[in-house]
Scaffold this motif. Structure first.
Motif, mmCIF file in Angstrom:
data_model
loop_
_atom_site.group_PDB
_atom_site.id
_atom_site.type_symbol
_atom_site.label_atom_id
_atom_site.label_comp_id
_atom_site.label_asym_id
_atom_site.label_seq_id
_atom_site.Cartn_x
_atom_site.Cartn_y
_atom_site.Cartn_z
ATOM 1 N N PRO A 196 0.819 -1.224 0.000
ATOM 2 C CA PRO A 196 0.000 0.000 0.000
ATOM 3 C C PRO A 196 0.848 1.268 0.000
ATOM 4 N N LYS A 197 0.247 2.343 -0.461
ATOM 5 C CA LYS A 197 0.965 3.605 -0.584
ATOM 6 C C LYS A 197 1.473 4.117 0.758
ATOM 7 N N GLU A 198 0.715 3.833 1.839
ATOM 8 C CA GLU A 198 1.161 4.329 3.143
ATOM 9 C C GLU A 198 2.437 3.661 3.636
ATOM 10 N N TYR A 199 2.832 2.577 2.984
ATOM 11 C CA TYR A 199 4.085 1.905 3.356
ATOM 12 C C TYR A 199 5.140 2.040 2.250
ATOM 13 N N GLY A 200 4.907 2.967 1.332
ATOM 14 C CA GLY A 200 5.897 3.265 0.307
ATOM 15 C C GLY A 200 5.708 2.581 -1.024
ATOM 16 N N GLY A 201 4.675 1.739 -1.143
ATOM 17 C CA GLY A 201 4.439 1.031 -2.396
ATOM 18 C C GLY A 201 3.404 1.722 -3.262
ATOM 19 N N PRO A 202 3.135 1.173 -4.440
ATOM 20 C CA PRO A 202 2.163 1.778 -5.352
ATOM 21 C C PRO A 202 0.734 1.311 -5.124
ATOM 22 N N GLY A 203 0.544 0.230 -4.342
ATOM 23 C CA GLY A 203 -0.800 -0.250 -4.049
ATOM 24 C C GLY A 203 -1.529 -0.844 -5.233
ATOM 25 N N HIS A 204 -0.813 -1.576 -6.077
ATOM 26 C CA HIS A 204 -1.449 -2.210 -7.229
ATOM 27 C C HIS A 204 -2.311 -3.405 -6.803
ATOM 28 N N SER A 205 -3.235 -3.780 -7.667
ATOM 29 C CA SER A 205 -4.084 -4.942 -7.433
ATOM 30 C C SER A 205 -3.356 -6.215 -7.843
ATOM 31 N N PHE A 206 -3.909 -7.364 -7.415
ATOM 32 C CA PHE A 206 -3.344 -8.637 -7.839
ATOM 33 C C PHE A 206 -3.463 -8.811 -9.352
#
Length: 411
Positions: A56-66
């Motif tokens: 998820p974005k709040e942890y530095g990622g882009p939050g893409h779906s599977f």
């Protein structure tokens, strides 16, 4: 249900294909020949943003779906099965479980590792506990503010290269009472007592090690225990529910290998001439190519459907039935397609100077790893019939890696 991709997904797919064809493909044969982990490919995946896509974005990622992730995995696997598998484990399975069930501290650490290019290792399988994962004997004994782990896992993908490990063990309190099966985070570069054992010489996917991982009085702080809200008695089923994303990913690698075989066979049939014309003009080969395309499209539809079930009915992961169906079909389809793709190449397909024999060896793994085709058929049947999976004496579903989340959790 429509599976028309959005403009953003089409762009993501195109970006993945370009990277796979220009950077990953030229290295694939060497990875297989030397049986070396493709660190250069991992660097390329990381720089492209293809590791930690589901963070998820709040942890530095882009939050893409599977579903987004499957688009990338397929393109990588079409050129290199090893790189496709790294893309699975850098986005699904262990990291998904931690991001769903871990504490804030656990999530931040796991995200940091994966976004930097680490492929987490899922430590479940043991010498006497494969499909029946709940027969595991690795134990974690509470001693004050820490747990001490002892036991041995084997066929651990990434042993010796992965830094982050999600270890499944039977948990005991300080009085020696068993509490259930839990998952623990361990880091190879800082935790003493995590030992990498013998590497298996594998038929395919040779660039990614499959090893023993041994725990010799591995001391982990108590806050490394990944605890789903349902607690240890039901938490194992919740943690294993995250494995349904891994199954979708494994099916996608099989799909990618089949797609890569098909693309090469189609191109070769147009170029190779016999009896004064391209072999693509012979009806027998036309029918073979037509059948391959149908099977690939069917597998892709099942995989996209399974990936799209994530988030439905309160389940953050793909549905167990859809994931099992997709993996069964895609893995068995890949065996057929890679065999026929090799056949279309004739003697060239049988040569190690061409990629077809490597692709077929790589594809062979996927009716076995991540739940055999036979075990997954039991999962499908249990859902269709509304029955429970067989139980062990301690109440867990016997088909450990087939335990599939809330609908299948043992009471």
């Amino acid at each position: 249900m429509s599976f028309a991709l959005t403009a953003e997904q089409e762009a993501l797919r195109a970006k993945a294909r370009e990277l796979a064809e220009q950077v990953i493909a030229p290295r694939a044969a060497e990875v297989d020949r030397t049986e070396s982990y493709p660190w250069d490919n991992v660097k390329a995946l990381t720089e492209a943003g293809f590791m930690g896509m589901t963070v998820p974005k709040e942890y530095g990622g882009p939050g893409h779906s599977f579903l987004d992730v499957t688009l990338v995995i397929e393109e990588m696997a079409a050129q290199c099965g090893v790189t496709g598998r790294i893309a699975v484990e850098g986005n699904m399975g262990a990291i998904s479980a931690v991001m769903q069930y871990g504490t804030e501290a656990q999530k931040k650490r796991a995200a940091e590792y994966v976004l930097a290019g680490d492929k987490p290792a899922i430590c479940i399988t043991e010498p006497e506990a494969g499909s029946a994962a709940t027969e595991m004997t690795t134990r974690a004994d509470r001693q004050g503010d820490k747990y001490v782990l002892n036991g041995k896992k084997h066929w651990i993908t990434g042993g010796g290269v992965s830094r982050l490990h999600l270890i499944f063990a039977r948990v005991f309190d300080e009085a020696g009472a068993e509490l259930g099966i839990g998952g623990f985070l361990a880091f190879r570069d800082e935790d003493q007592g995590l030992v990498i054992g013998t590497r298996e010489p594998t038929m395919g996917l040779r660039g990614i090690p499959e090893t023993e991982v041994i725990f010799e009085d591995l001391e982990l702080p108590a806050d490394r225990l990944v605890m789903p809200p349902s607690g240890l008695k039901r938490g194992f089923a919740d943690l294993m529910n995250a494995y349904n994303s891994q199954r979708v990913g494994a099916g996608t690698v099989a799909l990618g290998l089949a797609e890569g075989s098909y693309r090469r066979a189609l191109a070769f049939s147009k170029e190779r001439e016999q009896f004064g014309r391209p072999i693509a003009e012979f009806q027998g080969l036309q029918w073979m190519l037509a059948d391959l395309s149908v099977q690939i499209e069917a597998a892709r539809a099942l995989i996209w459907r399974a990936a799209a079930t994530a988030g439905k009915d309160g389940n953050p992961f793909p549905d167990s039935l859809a994931a099992a169906q997709a993996k069964i079909f895609a893995s068995e389809m890949a065996l057929k397609v890679t065999t026929d793709g090799l056949q279309i190449h004739g003697a060239r397909g049988y040569s190690r100077n061409w990629p077809m024999e490597r692709i077929q060896r790589d594809a062979r793994m996927f009716t076995i790893g991540g739940g055999t085709a036979q075990i997954l058929r039991t999962v499908v049947a249990s859902r269709l019939l509304g029955s429970k999976l067989p139980q062990t004496r301690d109440g867990y579903a016997r088909l450990g890696q087939a335990t599939t989340g809330r609908t299948q959790a043992a009471e």
